[in-house]
Motif scaffolding. Sequence first.
Motif, mmCIF file in Angstrom:
data_model
loop_
_atom_site.group_PDB
_atom_site.id
_atom_site.type_symbol
_atom_site.label_atom_id
_atom_site.label_comp_id
_atom_site.label_asym_id
_atom_site.label_seq_id
_atom_site.Cartn_x
_atom_site.Cartn_y
_atom_site.Cartn_z
ATOM 1 N N SER A 62 8.259 9.633 -8.472
ATOM 2 C CA SER A 62 7.707 8.959 -9.310
ATOM 3 C C SER A 62 6.574 8.654 -8.942
ATOM 4 O O SER A 62 5.675 8.765 -10.078
ATOM 5 N N LEU A 63 6.186 8.269 -7.768
ATOM 6 C CA LEU A 63 4.775 8.027 -7.541
ATOM 7 C C LEU A 63 3.855 9.194 -7.739
ATOM 8 O O LEU A 63 2.687 9.137 -8.074
ATOM 9 N N ASP A 64 4.359 10.354 -7.014
ATOM 10 C CA ASP A 64 3.603 11.369 -7.178
ATOM 11 C C ASP A 64 3.107 11.879 -8.544
ATOM 12 O O ASP A 64 2.162 12.356 -8.845
ATOM 13 N N GLY A 65 4.147 11.689 -9.507
ATOM 14 C CA GLY A 65 4.185 12.318 -10.743
ATOM 15 C C GLY A 65 2.938 11.280 -11.297
ATOM 16 O O GLY A 65 2.214 11.828 -12.274
ATOM 17 N N HIS A 66 3.423 9.949 -11.135
ATOM 18 C CA HIS A 66 2.586 9.008 -11.789
ATOM 19 C C HIS A 66 0.972 9.258 -11.153
ATOM 20 O O HIS A 66 0.102 8.975 -12.247
ATOM 21 N N LEU A 67 0.552 9.284 -10.019
ATOM 22 C CA LEU A 67 -0.538 9.689 -9.619
ATOM 23 C C LEU A 67 -1.426 10.815 -10.339
ATOM 24 O O LEU A 67 -2.427 11.125 -10.396
ATOM 25 N N MET A 68 -0.577 11.854 -10.712
ATOM 26 C CA MET A 68 -1.021 13.204 -11.101
ATOM 27 C C MET A 68 -1.220 12.938 -12.602
ATOM 28 O O MET A 68 -1.810 13.768 -13.178
ATOM 29 N N SER A 69 -0.680 11.996 -13.267
ATOM 30 C CA SER A 69 -0.537 11.667 -14.706
ATOM 31 C C SER A 69 -1.839 11.151 -15.215
ATOM 32 O O SER A 69 -2.988 10.830 -14.355
ATOM 33 N N SER A 78 1.055 -1.230 0.079
ATOM 34 C CA SER A 78 -0.032 0.015 -0.072
ATOM 35 C C SER A 78 0.879 1.076 0.046
ATOM 36 O O SER A 78 2.047 1.137 0.326
ATOM 37 N N HIS A 79 0.181 2.178 -0.410
ATOM 38 C CA HIS A 79 0.873 3.552 -0.125
ATOM 39 C C HIS A 79 -0.036 4.751 0.426
ATOM 40 O O HIS A 79 -1.304 4.363 0.149
ATOM 41 N N ASN A 80 0.382 5.667 1.041
ATOM 42 C CA ASN A 80 -0.357 6.615 1.782
ATOM 43 C C ASN A 80 0.248 8.087 1.647
ATOM 44 O O ASN A 80 1.159 8.138 1.144
ATOM 45 N N GLY A 81 -0.495 8.905 1.967
ATOM 46 C CA GLY A 81 -0.212 10.227 1.792
ATOM 47 C C GLY A 81 -1.123 11.530 2.236
ATOM 48 O O GLY A 81 -2.106 11.061 2.768
ATOM 49 N N ASP A 82 -1.011 12.495 1.711
ATOM 50 C CA ASP A 82 -1.970 13.568 1.919
ATOM 51 C C ASP A 82 -2.086 14.471 0.619
ATOM 52 O O ASP A 82 -1.610 14.383 -0.232
ATOM 53 N N ILE A 83 -3.214 15.399 0.777
ATOM 54 C CA ILE A 83 -3.401 16.274 -0.411
ATOM 55 C C ILE A 83 -4.173 17.627 0.421
ATOM 56 O O ILE A 83 -4.640 17.493 1.422
ATOM 57 N N GLN A 84 -4.094 18.595 -0.341
ATOM 58 C CA GLN A 84 -4.350 20.150 0.374
ATOM 59 C C GLN A 84 -5.638 20.489 -0.156
ATOM 60 O O GLN A 84 -6.104 20.301 -1.474
ATOM 61 N N VAL A 85 -6.362 21.008 0.886
ATOM 62 C CA VAL A 85 -8.002 21.566 0.676
ATOM 63 C C VAL A 85 -7.451 23.092 -0.299
ATOM 64 O O VAL A 85 -6.468 23.665 0.387
ATOM 65 N N GLN A 86 -8.174 23.360 -1.120
ATOM 66 C CA GLN A 86 -7.871 24.465 -1.706
ATOM 67 C C GLN A 86 -8.881 25.625 -1.156
ATOM 68 O O GLN A 86 -8.602 26.752 -0.839
ATOM 69 N N SER A 87 -10.104 25.125 -1.181
ATOM 70 C CA SER A 87 -10.912 26.046 -0.404
ATOM 71 C C SER A 87 -12.182 25.329 0.011
ATOM 72 O O SER A 87 -12.508 24.224 -0.236
ATOM 73 N N GLY A 125 12.714 10.655 -1.586
ATOM 74 C CA GLY A 125 13.649 10.589 -2.884
ATOM 75 C C GLY A 125 12.735 10.456 -3.985
ATOM 76 O O GLY A 125 11.692 10.665 -4.600
ATOM 77 N N GLY A 126 13.493 9.685 -4.917
ATOM 78 C CA GLY A 126 13.135 9.425 -6.275
ATOM 79 C C GLY A 126 11.927 8.519 -6.351
ATOM 80 O O GLY A 126 11.033 8.996 -7.122
ATOM 81 N N SER A 127 11.938 7.696 -5.549
ATOM 82 C CA SER A 127 10.664 6.684 -5.457
ATOM 83 C C SER A 127 9.333 7.592 -5.100
ATOM 84 O O SER A 127 8.163 7.488 -5.830
ATOM 85 N N LYS A 128 9.429 8.459 -4.287
ATOM 86 C CA LYS A 128 8.393 9.515 -3.957
ATOM 87 C C LYS A 128 8.027 10.301 -5.152
ATOM 88 O O LYS A 128 6.727 10.527 -5.435
ATOM 89 N N ASN A 161 -6.998 20.794 -3.984
ATOM 90 C CA ASN A 161 -6.125 20.785 -5.222
ATOM 91 C C ASN A 161 -5.462 19.642 -5.394
ATOM 92 O O ASN A 161 -4.518 19.106 -4.770
ATOM 93 N N MET A 162 -5.707 18.923 -6.596
ATOM 94 C CA MET A 162 -5.146 17.776 -7.232
ATOM 95 C C MET A 162 -3.737 17.688 -7.339
ATOM 96 O O MET A 162 -3.032 16.764 -7.495
ATOM 97 N N GLY A 163 -3.232 19.072 -7.809
ATOM 98 C CA GLY A 163 -1.671 19.180 -7.982
ATOM 99 C C GLY A 163 -1.146 19.112 -6.730
ATOM 100 O O GLY A 163 0.265 19.175 -6.709
ATOM 101 N N THR A 164 -1.529 18.904 -5.564
ATOM 102 C CA THR A 164 -0.746 18.663 -4.098
ATOM 103 C C THR A 164 -0.777 17.317 -3.702
ATOM 104 O O THR A 164 -0.562 17.017 -2.384
ATOM 105 N N ILE A 165 -0.874 16.137 -4.623
ATOM 106 C CA ILE A 165 -0.954 15.084 -4.028
ATOM 107 C C ILE A 165 0.493 14.597 -3.351
ATOM 108 O O ILE A 165 1.565 14.904 -4.128
ATOM 109 N N ASN A 166 0.618 14.316 -2.347
ATOM 110 C CA ASN A 166 1.920 13.950 -1.587
ATOM 111 C C ASN A 166 1.900 12.753 -0.918
ATOM 112 O O ASN A 166 1.245 12.376 -0.060
ATOM 113 N N THR A 167 3.033 11.822 -1.548
ATOM 114 C CA THR A 167 3.401 10.327 -1.018
ATOM 115 C C THR A 167 4.167 10.683 0.280
ATOM 116 O O THR A 167 5.069 11.276 0.423
#
Length: 201
Positions: free
Chosen positions: A90-97, A47-56, A85-88, A74-80
């Motif tokens: 990579s996953l952040d970018g993939h989730l936003m793709s 599994s993976h977990n993270g956070d994301i920001q409220v915009q308004s 490092g690189g793994s984080k 704000n979906m552009g703030t997906i944060n694992t």
Amino acid sequence: MNTLLLSAALLLNPLFSTPTGGGEAERSTIDPATSSITWEGKKVTGSHNGDIQVQSGFIDTENGLITGATVIINMGTINTTDLEGGSKESLDGHLMSDDFFGVEQFPTAQFELTGINPVRAENGMNFVAQGTVTIKGRTAKVSFPVMVNNSKSETSISGEVVLDRSDFDVRFRSKSFFDPAELGDKLIYDDFTIGFSLKAK
């Protein structure tokens, strides 16, 4: 996936029964700095977990009764948070793709509260919230237990909701769109969990 945080608490129906109209309507603004949204997704191998920001967002009340709420994420703030490092990165970018949430085309997600009803208390959750979640331009109805604390200075809403990513056309390695036998241990489960704590003043 982050959106959105919703509601439950207190002693009890007097604060959250349906208003009869003619009262004082108020709108409180959700504070992104003190609010939080977390996420967890699971796959066959972990599994993976993270956070994301409220915009308004905001919470509407009338005579102290919650009548509605809207949360923009704000979906552009997906944060694992379980990788570095690189793994984080990579996953952040993939989730936003486009494989997942297509953030370039769909930069925000939204939760709209349409109803809230008192229930027998369980794990501190004394209400059930109903509403809609919109991700990637697709909307699904949701219902989930919540906790609300309401005072003169602040309204806080917290809880957890499980979403099915296939409802939002998030297809990557999903059994809803591909043969699970072919995916094997590369399968990523459709359900993902959103936790939230929203504070409005």
